[in-house]
Scaffold this motif. Structure first.
Motif, short mmCIF file in Angstrom:
data_model
loop_
_atom_site.label_atom_id
_atom_site.label_comp_id
_atom_site.label_asym_id
_atom_site.label_seq_id
_atom_site.Cartn_x
_atom_site.Cartn_y
_atom_site.Cartn_z
N TYR A 13 -5.18 2.67 3.56
CA TYR A 13 -5.03 1.65 2.61
C TYR A 13 -5.43 0.11 3.49
O TYR A 13 -5.49 0.02 4.69
CB TYR A 13 -3.75 1.47 2.01
CG TYR A 13 -2.46 1.00 3.07
CD1 TYR A 13 -2.25 -0.32 3.16
CD2 TYR A 13 -1.82 1.82 3.95
CE1 TYR A 13 -1.35 -1.03 4.21
CE2 TYR A 13 -1.13 1.30 5.00
CZ TYR A 13 -0.62 0.01 4.83
OH TYR A 13 0.39 -0.38 5.77
N LEU A 15 -4.01 -3.96 2.84
CA LEU A 15 -3.28 -4.79 2.14
C LEU A 15 -3.62 -6.23 2.35
O LEU A 15 -3.87 -6.68 3.54
CB LEU A 15 -1.90 -4.73 2.58
CG LEU A 15 -0.80 -5.71 2.08
CD1 LEU A 15 -0.69 -5.64 0.51
CD2 LEU A 15 0.73 -5.37 2.62
N PHE A 137 -3.52 -3.94 -2.90
CA PHE A 137 -3.65 -2.75 -1.99
C PHE A 137 -4.92 -1.84 -2.56
O PHE A 137 -5.40 -2.20 -3.79
CB PHE A 137 -2.46 -1.80 -2.41
CG PHE A 137 -1.48 -2.02 -1.76
CD1 PHE A 137 -1.11 -1.92 -0.39
CD2 PHE A 137 -0.31 -2.74 -2.41
CE1 PHE A 137 0.08 -2.17 0.25
CE2 PHE A 137 1.04 -3.03 -1.89
CZ PHE A 137 1.17 -2.56 -0.60
N CYS A 195 3.94 -0.43 5.09
CA CYS A 195 3.93 0.62 4.13
C CYS A 195 5.18 1.50 4.56
O CYS A 195 5.08 2.47 4.78
CB CYS A 195 2.65 1.59 4.15
SG CYS A 195 1.52 0.80 2.97
N CYS A 205 5.34 -1.43 1.91
CA CYS A 205 5.40 -0.84 0.51
C CYS A 205 6.54 -0.05 0.46
O CYS A 205 6.94 0.55 -0.24
CB CYS A 205 4.30 0.43 0.75
SG CYS A 205 2.66 -0.30 0.89
#
Length: 218
Positions: A13, A15, A137, A195, A205
């Motif tokens: 991912y 961010l 995201f 995360c 996250c």
């Protein structure tokens, strides 16, 4: 296989917050977690539910869906004595702009931002670093499988077994305090990670930090 509760998920991912890339993972060091056990923000998991390996995602979380708005009551003055280690105040930690792990009254550990150092007190912001932020995201699902009974009981990386420090067994934090708050991906190039309350600690996250802050440096 699609992502459902108790799936073990590997993903990458990016961010972005306020137009800046603040955290990311790579295929060499992906984020892995068990879906549906409270490791990540509920809205993050909701947005990836049903996806399969190879599928990409992109979504935005409002502050309410992420870490809430900034709460003024979480900006507090602490006595310098709260930063004593072995009877001596850690003056090297007391630098405005520095983030240090703070132990809560219930024994958890959360990051605290030093706003101002005075003669007898230290002004701290104990809001989550991403409080008040809109989280953007994007990423890709790498793999999905069913979690084993052992993983569900102990955590994917044993984090439920080693949860006595309040954040499921995260890595130590900078500044000499051996707390386990701070970033979840401390080995990533963007510093504090984002995360989850998984084996790397509390990030962006992941679940909210514990309240009732007021204890000192761990």
């Amino acid at each position: 296989m699609k992502i459902t509760n108790h799936s073990v998920v590997e993903l990458i991912y990016d961010l972005n917050v306020d137009g800046q890339l603040v955290d990311h993972t790579t295929k060499e060091k992906p984020l892995d977690f068990i879906q549906g056990v409270g490791s990540l923000l509920a809205k993050f998991e909701e947005n990836i539910a049903g996806l399969e390996p190879g599928e990409k995602f992109a979504f935005t979380l409002t502050p309410e869906e992420g870490y809430g708005e900034i709460e003024q009551e979480r900006i507090i003055d602490l006595p310098k004595a709260a930063f004593e280690v072995n009877g001596k105040v850690r003056e090297d930690l007391l630098v405005a702009g520095k983030t240090v792990p703070m132990m809560t009254a219930s024994g958890g550990v959360i990051p605290g931002l030093i706003l101002e150092v005075k003669e007898e007190t230290v002004k701290m912001d104990l809001n989550h670093p991403m409080a008040g932020k809109t989280l953007n995201f994007s990423g890709e699902i790498l793999s999905v499988r069913e979690a084993t009974e052992k993983e569900l009981e102990e955590g994917l990386h044993g984090e439920f077994v080693h949860s006595n420090c309040g954040c499921h067994g995260g890595h130590g934090e900078e500044g000499g305090c051996h707390g386990c708050g701070g970033g979840c991906h401390g080995d990533h190039e963007h510093g504090e990670g984002c995360c989850g309350e998984h084996e790397h600690g509390d990030g962006c996250c992941g679940g909210h930090g514990e309240g009732d802050c007021g204890c000192g440096c761990h």
